[in-house]
Scaffold this active site. Structure first.
Site, PDB file in Angstrom:
ATOM      1  N   ASN A 182     -47.075  32.123 -26.665  1.00  0.00           N
ATOM      2  CA  ASN A 182     -47.681  32.549 -27.927  1.00  0.00           C
ATOM      3  C   ASN A 182     -49.198  32.605 -27.853  1.00  0.00           C
ATOM      4  OD1 ASN A 182     -45.353  33.079 -29.360  1.00  0.00           O
ATOM      5  ND2 ASN A 182     -45.141  30.980 -30.095  1.00  0.00           N
TER       6      ASN A 182
ATOM      7  N   GLU B 119     -40.089  26.656 -23.060  1.00  0.00           N
ATOM      8  CA  GLU B 119     -41.354  25.990 -22.759  1.00  0.00           C
ATOM      9  C   GLU B 119     -41.190  24.495 -22.995  1.00  0.00           C
ATOM     10  OE1 GLU B 119     -45.203  28.754 -23.570  1.00  0.00           O
ATOM     11  OE2 GLU B 119     -44.101  28.169 -25.362  1.00  0.00           O
TER      12      GLU B 119
ATOM     13  N   SER C 108     -43.484  26.244 -32.215  1.00  0.00           N
ATOM     14  CA  SER C 108     -44.032  27.307 -31.387  1.00  0.00           C
ATOM     15  C   SER C 108     -45.550  27.209 -31.262  1.00  0.00           C
ATOM     16  CB  SER C 108     -43.662  28.678 -31.982  1.00  0.00           C
ATOM     17  OG  SER C 108     -44.099  28.776 -33.322  1.00  0.00           O
TER      18      SER C 108
ATOM     19  N   HIS D 255     -39.781  24.408 -26.691  1.00  0.00           N
ATOM     20  CA  HIS D 255     -39.938  25.660 -27.420  1.00  0.00           C
ATOM     21  C   HIS D 255     -38.972  26.708 -26.879  1.00  0.00           C
ATOM     22  CE1 HIS D 255     -42.513  29.408 -28.431  1.00  0.00           C
ATOM     23  NE2 HIS D 255     -41.620  29.179 -29.376  1.00  0.00           N
TER      24      HIS D 255
END
Length: 287
Positions: free
Chosen positions: A186, A148, A115, A136
């Site tokens: 994130n 992702e 992540s 991800h």
């Protein structure tokens, strides 16, 4: 691409195995202990049954998915895979050791479910940087629509295209992010969670008031402290440190209260305590 290897049968790994098997792939799911892999299969079985109950999957499809799932404690089994996805703990040295332990076919693609950790750096620990990519997924994998895709510096266009095709077959929406600390989601989300923890530590508001404020004031489905507990406070701390180290920007410094909670072993839902206590029938704020 027909056989998918998944290394790590925890929360993310069993979710990836679930969606891959349901999409028709043969899945090899490995962990260091067979008891962990068997627990993952039990979780997948329950989640498939829930889908059948809701009418989002048929019983035949669920049964076929489970039949396509193979459990192992031997990473050598992944030599049969066309794509191997590492879904181990968010620790760069652990991930690198896993990659270095693998013996794969020349055509096999390799992906990491990190992540936040740099893809180019992880790819350099393998023998196939051109066939290496970040994938991800988001928790819970069977329910979250997003993936992702993060190419590294050496990732080939063919590898990136194959990852997009894989995500599409899983029924996911893929976005492509640059190999920058924490990528897209994130990079934006975790500083918000961290700032909520700063606000709590500085007495700006209580756990309930901060969560209620963001739910009703920003129309978020879940308050930031509840979400931090769900993500795992150790995972959040790791991401903030990766962002701070990777950018050198002090705005990404972890909140002191976050550091203290992780040091205390209060990691959120998975440990039974974080910003809420989860040991009773309903979560109870701890501050």
């Amino acid at each position: 691409m027909q056989t998918i290897g998944v290394i790590g049968s925890g929360l993310m790994g069993n979710g990836i195995a679930h969606v891959a098997a349901l999409a028709g792939y043969d899945v090899i799911l490995s962990d260091v202990e067979m008891s962990r892999a068997e627990a993952a299969r039990s979780t997948i079985t329950k989640n498939l049954a829930r889908m059948v109950g809701k009418g989002t999957a048929t019983q035949d499809a669920a049964d076929a998915a489970l039949a396509r799932l193979t459990l192992t404690t031997d990473n050598a089994a992944h030599e049969a895979a066309d794509l191997v996805i590492e879904a181990a703990t968010e620790n760069e040295s652990v991930k690198a050791k896993i990659f270095q332990s693998l013996t794969l076919q020349p055509h096999t693609l390799l992906a990491t479910n990190t992540s936040s950790i740099g893809i180019t750096r992880l790819a350099s620990t393998t023998d196939r940087a051109d066939k290496f990519c970040g994938l991800h997924f988001f928790n819970p994998v069977p329910l979250m629509a997003l993936v992702e895709i993060i190419p590294g510096l050496a990732t080939s266009a063919d590898t990136t295209a194959a990852m997009h095709a894989f995500a599409t077959r899983l029924g996911k929406t893929a976005i492509e992010a640059a190999d920058s600390p924490a990528f897209i989601v994130n990079r934006i989300l975790c500083p918000m969670l961290n700032e909520a923890i700063f606000a709590l530590g500085e007495g700006v508001g209580s756990v309930v008031d901060i969560d209620t404020g963001l739910k009703l004031g920003a129309n978020h489905p879940m308050g930031p402290l509840t979400l931090a507990d769900f993500v795992g406070l150790d995972t959040l701390l790791s991401i903030m440190r990766v962002m701070q180290d990777g950018t050198g920007d002090p705005k990404y410094r972890p909140a002191p209260l976050l550091v203290r909670y992780v040091e205390a072993g209060w990691l959120g839902r998975k440990s039974g305590r974080g910003f809420y206590d989860y040991t009773g029938p309903e979560p109870v704020p701890t501050r």
